[in-house]
Design a protein around this motif. Structure first.
Motif, PDB file in Angstrom:
ATOM      1  N   LEU A 154      24.448  38.152  -2.480  1.00 17.87           N
ATOM      2  CA  LEU A 154      25.499  39.084  -2.057  1.00 17.87           C
ATOM      3  C   LEU A 154      25.626  40.152  -3.130  1.00 17.87           C
ATOM      4  CD1 LEU A 154      27.950  39.739  -0.126  1.00 17.87           C
ATOM      5  CD2 LEU A 154      29.339  38.381  -1.713  1.00 17.87           C
ATOM      6  N   ALA A 155      25.598  41.419  -2.714  1.00 14.09           N
ATOM      7  CA  ALA A 155      25.693  42.528  -3.663  1.00 14.09           C
ATOM      8  C   ALA A 155      26.867  43.424  -3.317  1.00 14.09           C
ATOM      9  CB  ALA A 155      24.398  43.331  -3.667  1.00 14.09           C
ATOM     10  N   LEU A 156      27.583  43.855  -4.346  1.00 15.39           N
ATOM     11  CA  LEU A 156      28.653  44.833  -4.189  1.00 15.39           C
ATOM     12  C   LEU A 156      28.042  46.225  -4.302  1.00 15.39           C
ATOM     13  CD1 LEU A 156      31.688  45.525  -4.002  1.00 15.39           C
ATOM     14  CD2 LEU A 156      31.809  45.257  -6.480  1.00 15.39           C
ATOM     15  N   VAL A 157      28.283  47.076  -3.315  1.00 17.90           N
ATOM     16  CA  VAL A 157      27.681  48.410  -3.294  1.00 17.90           C
ATOM     17  C   VAL A 157      28.765  49.482  -3.294  1.00 17.90           C
ATOM     18  CG1 VAL A 157      25.592  47.578  -2.153  1.00 17.90           C
ATOM     19  CG2 VAL A 157      27.514  48.360  -0.764  1.00 17.90           C
ATOM     20  N   TRP A 211      35.921  48.362 -14.169  1.00 18.97           N
ATOM     21  CA  TRP A 211      36.318  47.615 -12.971  1.00 18.97           C
ATOM     22  C   TRP A 211      35.753  46.202 -12.988  1.00 18.97           C
ATOM     23  CZ3 TRP A 211      32.499  45.710  -9.835  1.00 18.97           C
ATOM     24  CH2 TRP A 211      31.232  46.273  -9.959  1.00 18.97           C
ATOM     25  N   GLU A 212      36.443  45.327 -12.307  1.00 22.87           N
ATOM     26  CA  GLU A 212      36.006  43.943 -12.102  1.00 22.87           C
ATOM     27  C   GLU A 212      36.577  43.458 -10.783  1.00 22.87           C
ATOM     28  OE1 GLU A 212      35.643  40.344 -15.075  1.00 22.87           O
ATOM     29  OE2 GLU A 212      37.662  40.338 -14.222  1.00 22.87           O
ATOM     30  N   VAL A 213      35.736  42.846  -9.973  1.00 23.31           N
ATOM     31  CA  VAL A 213      36.161  42.312  -8.677  1.00 23.31           C
ATOM     32  C   VAL A 213      35.904  40.809  -8.683  1.00 23.31           C
ATOM     33  CG1 VAL A 213      35.883  42.422  -6.173  1.00 23.31           C
ATOM     34  CG2 VAL A 213      35.577  44.498  -7.548  1.00 23.31           C
ATOM     35  N   LYS A 214      36.965  40.035  -8.508  1.00 29.50           N
ATOM     36  CA  LYS A 214      36.859  38.576  -8.496  1.00 29.50           C
ATOM     37  C   LYS A 214      36.754  38.106  -7.050  1.00 29.50           C
ATOM     38  CE  LYS A 214      39.601  38.221 -12.721  1.00 29.50           C
ATOM     39  NZ  LYS A 214      40.849  37.726 -13.344  1.00 29.50           N
ATOM     40  N   ARG A 231      32.601  36.854 -10.680  1.00 33.27           N
ATOM     41  CA  ARG A 231      33.123  38.142 -11.123  1.00 33.27           C
ATOM     42  C   ARG A 231      32.035  39.198 -10.989  1.00 33.27           C
ATOM     43  NH1 ARG A 231      35.854  34.364 -14.270  1.00 33.27           N
ATOM     44  NH2 ARG A 231      38.070  34.802 -14.593  1.00 33.27           N
ATOM     45  N   PHE A 232      32.304  40.194 -10.161  1.00 32.51           N
ATOM     46  CA  PHE A 232      31.407  41.325 -10.023  1.00 32.51           C
ATOM     47  C   PHE A 232      31.912  42.446 -10.939  1.00 32.51           C
ATOM     48  CE2 PHE A 232      30.734  38.849  -6.278  1.00 32.51           C
ATOM     49  CZ  PHE A 232      29.449  39.117  -5.821  1.00 32.51           C
ATOM     50  N   HIS A 233      30.993  43.032 -11.715  1.00 32.22           N
ATOM     51  CA  HIS A 233      31.349  44.140 -12.589  1.00 32.22           C
ATOM     52  C   HIS A 233      30.118  45.014 -12.769  1.00 32.22           C
ATOM     53  CE1 HIS A 233      29.335  41.750 -15.741  1.00 32.22           C
ATOM     54  NE2 HIS A 233      30.064  40.731 -15.301  1.00 32.22           N
ATOM     55  N   ALA A 234      30.249  46.061 -13.588  1.00 38.09           N
ATOM     56  CA  ALA A 234      29.179  47.051 -13.700  1.00 38.09           C
ATOM     57  C   ALA A 234      27.858  46.440 -14.134  1.00 38.09           C
ATOM     58  CB  ALA A 234      29.599  48.156 -14.670  1.00 38.09           C
ATOM     59  N   GLU A 272      25.525  41.645  -8.377  1.00 34.36           N
ATOM     60  CA  GLU A 272      24.929  40.775  -7.359  1.00 34.36           C
ATOM     61  C   GLU A 272      24.970  39.326  -7.817  1.00 34.36           C
ATOM     62  OE1 GLU A 272      21.142  41.259  -4.486  1.00 34.36           O
ATOM     63  OE2 GLU A 272      20.588  40.956  -6.593  1.00 34.36           O
ATOM     64  N   TRP A 273      25.350  38.457  -6.883  1.00 39.36           N
ATOM     65  CA  TRP A 273      25.340  37.017  -7.122  1.00 39.36           C
ATOM     66  C   TRP A 273      24.614  36.354  -5.946  1.00 39.36           C
ATOM     67  CZ3 TRP A 273      26.954  34.354 -11.367  1.00 39.36           C
ATOM     68  CH2 TRP A 273      27.788  35.014 -12.278  1.00 39.36           C
ATOM     69  N   GLY A 274      24.025  35.198  -6.203  1.00 39.03           N
ATOM     70  CA  GLY A 274      23.346  34.531  -5.101  1.00 39.03           C
ATOM     71  C   GLY A 274      23.042  33.074  -5.373  1.00 39.03           C
TER      72      GLY A 274
END
Length: 303
Positions: free
Chosen positions: A67-70, A79-82, A109-112, A116-118
């Motif tokens: 899963l990737a944040l775009v 920024w950080e998205v949990k 935790r998604f950040h700069a 992407e996590w998987g």
């Protein structure tokens, strides 16, 4: 790979896609297939499937899924998205959506530096291609994901406990008690720990105590309370027994704050008990109420 769940009937909440002619991906040497953008939690995402595993992440012999944040360029600096997310594969024989039980509920935790996590060993290829499992039927399959963004709503506070708690007892003597005509009375101010307090009395009761009790409260003067601060207080509202020292007491430990400046009881003492001469709470038409206040600590927000 962890263990697979028993599956559920409901499809993934946020995104799912079906791949037909799955074997063609491998034949065409397509390392990964990435979905179109979808939205979850006010952010944009993409789901990627590696049909032969992500070899750079030791996913050979497995289906890898990420899963990737775009569209992150519009996010503020630092920024950080949990996120808590969950991947699914469709068991077509049983019409169930199966996920990895070991991965459910993990916070990422998604950040700069990590967009992407998987799960790189999501499902062994031998299990994926086994017709009896129902994941690949007529060379078609379906994957999905649920993405739950954790909003920063929690509060963090710090309790500073007083090394030497401050205690003060204020005595309020009310004469001609039976002649008190107003609905509410308040004592003079008294100071405990740089904060002003008062005793509040309803001689004929307030709320559910109206007409049957006296209502007694301890109140904090809001003007002496620093912003965003709470006071942790131990207090005793005591009606003095003027005959034998067997006082009537209401004891409590509680927080006083801008949103809660008053603590006490609407049914503090019944009027029948107060007016009964043998109890000694009303002598010569005089009632004595004391407030013993101990400031135990100060609660303030963490910066």
């Amino acid at each position: 790979m962890g263990s697979l769940s028993a599956g559920r009937d409901a499809p993934p909440t946020h995104y799912s896609f079906k791949i037909q002619s799955f074997s063609s991906l491998s034949k065409a040497s397509i390392e990964k297939y990435t979905s179109d953008k979808f939205e979850a939690g006010d952010y944009k995402w993409k789901l990627s499937i590696y049909p032969n595993g992500n070899k750079k992440r030791n996913g050979e012999g497995h289906i890898s899924i990420t899963l990737a944040l775009v569209d992150t360029s519009s996010l503020p600096a630092g920024w950080e998205v949990k996120v808590i997310f969950n991947f699914f594969i469709h068991d077509q024989f049983h019409d169930k959506y199966v996920s990895l039980t070991d991965a459910v509920g993990e916070l990422k935790r998604f950040h700069a530096m990590k967009t992407e996590w998987g799960i790189y060993k999501f499902l062994k290829l031998e299990n994926f291609t086994d017709p009896s499992n129902g994941y690949l039927v007529n060379d078609s399959c379906a994957f999905g994901v649920e993405v739950f963004v954790l909003k920063q709503t929690r509060k963090e506070e710090c309790l500073s406990v007083m090394e030497a708690p401050v205690t003060y007892t204020h005595t309020w003597k009310m004469k001609s008690f039976s002649s008190l005509a107003m609905e509410r009375y308040e004592s003079q101010d008294f100071v405990v720990g740089d904060h002003k307090w008062r005793i509040r009395l309803y001689p004929r009761g307030n709320g559910e105590g109206k007409g049957n009790s006296i209502s007694v409260f301890l109140t904090l003067d809001n003007s002496t309370l620093p912003p965003d601060t709470k006071l942790f207080v131990r207090f005793n509202l005591r009606t003095v027994n003027q005959m034998n020292g067997e006082h009537f007491e209401l004891k409590d430990d509680n927080h006083f704050s801008a949103s809660w400046l008053v603590w006490g009881s609407r049914k503090y003492m019944s009027l029948a008990k107060l007016n009964d001469p043998k109890h000694g709470f009303l002598v010569d038409d005089t009632c004595i109420i004391e407030a013993q206040v101990t400031l135990l600590g100060i609660v303030s927000p963490l910066s």
